[in-house]
Design a protein around this motif. Structure first.
Motif, PDB file in Angstrom:
ATOM      1  N   UNK A 241     -11.233 -36.134  34.651  1.00 13.88           N
ATOM      2  CA  UNK A 241      -9.829 -36.219  34.264  1.00 13.88           C
ATOM      3  C   UNK A 241      -9.656 -36.242  32.754  1.00 13.88           C
ATOM      4  N   UNK A 242     -10.549 -36.903  32.033  1.00 12.29           N
ATOM      5  CA  UNK A 242     -10.460 -36.883  30.574  1.00 12.29           C
ATOM      6  C   UNK A 242     -10.623 -35.461  30.048  1.00 12.29           C
ATOM      7  N   UNK A 243     -11.593 -34.732  30.609  1.00  9.92           N
ATOM      8  CA  UNK A 243     -11.859 -33.361  30.154  1.00  9.92           C
ATOM      9  C   UNK A 243     -10.686 -32.439  30.471  1.00  9.92           C
ATOM     10  N   UNK A 244     -10.198 -32.503  31.707  1.00 11.72           N
ATOM     11  CA  UNK A 244      -9.103 -31.613  32.102  1.00 11.72           C
ATOM     12  C   UNK A 244      -7.811 -31.971  31.373  1.00 11.72           C
ATOM     13  N   UNK A 245      -7.608 -33.266  31.121  1.00  6.76           N
ATOM     14  CA  UNK A 245      -6.429 -33.684  30.370  1.00  6.76           C
ATOM     15  C   UNK A 245      -6.472 -33.116  28.958  1.00  6.76           C
ATOM     16  N   UNK A 246      -7.635 -33.156  28.314  1.00  6.59           N
ATOM     17  CA  UNK A 246      -7.774 -32.632  26.949  1.00  6.59           C
ATOM     18  C   UNK A 246      -7.564 -31.126  26.900  1.00  6.59           C
ATOM     19  N   UNK A 247      -7.970 -30.422  27.966  1.00  6.38           N
ATOM     20  CA  UNK A 247      -7.863 -28.960  27.990  1.00  6.38           C
ATOM     21  C   UNK A 247      -6.560 -28.469  28.608  1.00  6.38           C
ATOM     22  N   UNK A 248      -5.773 -29.400  29.181  1.00  7.84           N
ATOM     23  CA  UNK A 248      -4.524 -29.004  29.823  1.00  7.84           C
ATOM     24  C   UNK A 248      -4.730 -28.262  31.125  1.00  7.84           C
ATOM     25  N   UNK A 249      -5.814 -28.589  31.845  1.00  8.91           N
ATOM     26  CA  UNK A 249      -6.140 -27.920  33.112  1.00  8.91           C
ATOM     27  C   UNK A 249      -5.689 -28.797  34.277  1.00  8.91           C
ATOM     28  N   UNK A 250      -5.047 -28.205  35.273  1.00 12.06           N
ATOM     29  CA  UNK A 250      -4.569 -28.972  36.409  1.00 12.06           C
ATOM     30  C   UNK A 250      -5.726 -29.414  37.297  1.00 12.06           C
TER      31      UNK A 250
END
Length: 462
Positions: free
Chosen positions: A59-68
């Motif tokens: 979730x940290x990674x996807x949040x930083x990249x804006x990925x759902x």
């Protein structure tokens, strides 16, 4: 795609792809669930999390990249809520399947979300306890998925839905923070009840990574199970309403209409039907009622005259094996429908007093659109599961038109679009019809508080 996968494998220390899966077969399987709906696009990766840290890092990674991110459990959902959509990362917690602790004195268990219902009950049975929620898919559905959809099942009429069995939750928010809600005490009213809010939130507020669930004592003695065959669904529904309001409340009240019983008879074969209903024919409406605890047999015998008065041909199971055969009829409904083709499984609920009217409306809608709509109901709590069987991957327009009429009928009768399966993708277009604009806006605002960037399960529910 490569950027997301590379970042995830780095964050999860997974250079070989054992946790971050990208094989075409894995990605394709994550596009669908038991509803039969297949997402038109597909995810770029499936993270098969083993630990809370895996979930946080994802979730940290996807949040930083804006990925759902699409949270997913056992994949047995029936509304498309856990289906991997175009460009998303599916975050599966199915491998987080440990029972972390059991308190027999305080009657609770601490579990990871991937624990299957059947496995949890097998583990706590030695202590004389059980997890009361009992979905028909108990052997394959996970506790985390039950919580995410506030699933119900066969025993709701006596023991309530999953929300009543959840004391506390461990949840990872969209930005990777781990929070704990609820309590392990019988009472607890500090602050707002975020646990109840998270139950049934369908992965839109956070990812459940742990739960403290209430256990109840296994009732003493053997259950008593009645099977009754009625000439029509109206009399069967009225009979169900009568037995539910008895002082000795049954634990299970299930009703199968004529079309449902015909499908099950074709699926199980005449021998099984003869052993359970006394006839190889499916000519009738099937009502199954079960009582548990001390006095179960007396309660069942006391109900026989009332069921007969309403036109039922009644049979009391004489052994555990016979009881299992009766329950097999009910639990075979969805497999029987799936054997006929693709299935759109619906999930409306109405007040018990309007159950017969809802069955009549479903029959009228089926006639209007020229389709059979086999229906099973948790008659004890007014929850109906009409099924639409069709060929091909896409739901035909006339089936959606019939479903639309059915949803509107349920709301008109004082009911709801979904009793236990959730909104997901398949019912989101009707949610405003039930909630109204003001309540819908409040709910969207709550979602934004939990997930400001909107990366969790976008396009689902709202």
């Amino acid at each position: 795609m490569d950027t997301v996968v590379t970042a995830l494998r780095s964050a999860l220390a997974d250079p070989d792809g054992a946790v971050v899966r990208t094989e075409p077969g894995v990605l394709d399987a994550a596009r669908t669930d038991k509803s039969g709906w297949i997402a038109p696009g597909g995810p770029v990766a499936v993270v098969e999390a083993r630990t809370v840290e895996h979930v946080q890092a994802t979730l940290r990674t996807c949040s930083a990249l804006g990925v759902s991110v699409v949270p997913r459990g056992a994949g047995t959902g029936l509304a498309g809520g856990a289906n991997g959509t175009e460009g998303s990362v599916v975050l599966s917690v199915a491998r987080m399947d440990r029972i972390l602790g059991v308190s027999t004195q305080d009657e609770y268990a601490i579990v990871e979300p991937g624990v299957l219902n059947g496995d949890l009950n097998a583990a706590v049975a030695e202590f004389g306890l059980r997890f009361a929620p009992d979905p028909a898919s108990a052997a394959i559905s996970s506790v985390g998925g039950n919580i995410a959809t506030n699933a119900g099942g066969l025993r709701c009429v006596k023991y309530g839905v999953t929300r009543e069995a959840v004391l506390g939750l461990d949840v990872v928010l969209a930005d990777g923070r781990l929070v704990s809600t609820g309590h392990r005490t019988v009472k607890g009213v500090t602050g707002l009840d975020l646990t109840a809010l998270l139950v049934g939130s369908e992965g839109t507020l956070g990812v459940i990574v742990g739960a403290t669930v209430r256990l109840v004592p296994i009732p003493e003695g053997e259950p008593a199970t009645l099977a009754a065959v009625f000439p029509d669904v109206e009399r069967a529904a009225w009979a169900a309403a009568l037995v539910v309001t008895d002082a000795a409340r049954p634990s299970t009240v299930e009703l199968l209409d004529r079309a449902a019983l015909e499908g099950i008879a074709a699926y199980l074969g005449p021998d099984v039907m003869a052993q359970t209903t006394g006839s190889t024919s499916a000519d009738g409406v099937f009502l199954l009622v079960e009582w548990d605890g001390p006095g179960a047999t007396e309660a069942a015998l006391g109900a026989v005259p009332r069921l007969q008065t309403e036109g039922g041909t009644v049979h009391l199971a004489g052994s555990a094996a016979e009881r299992d055969r009766l329950l097999t009829i009910r639990r075979s409904f969805h497999p029987a429908m799936e054997a006929r083709g693709r299935v759109l499984i619906e999930d409306v609920a109405v007040p018990r007093s309007r159950l017969a009217e809802m069955f009549a409306r479903i029959e009228e809608i089926g006639t209007r659109y020229g389709i059979a709509i086999p229906t099973v109901a948790h008659a004890g709590d007014g929850n109906l599961h009409p099924n639409f069987v069709f060929d091909g991957d896409d739901v035909p327009p006339h089936v959606w038109q019939a479903a639309d009429a059915m949803f509107r009928a349920a709301i008109e009768l004082g009911g709801t679009l979904t009793g236990e399966h959730g909104v997901g993708v398949l019912k989101r277009r009707w949610i405003g019809d039930e909630l109204g604009d003001d309540v819908l806006e409040l709910q969207r605002g709550i979602r934004t508080v939990f997930d400001p960037a909107g990366i969790l399960n976008p396009g689902k529910v709202f």
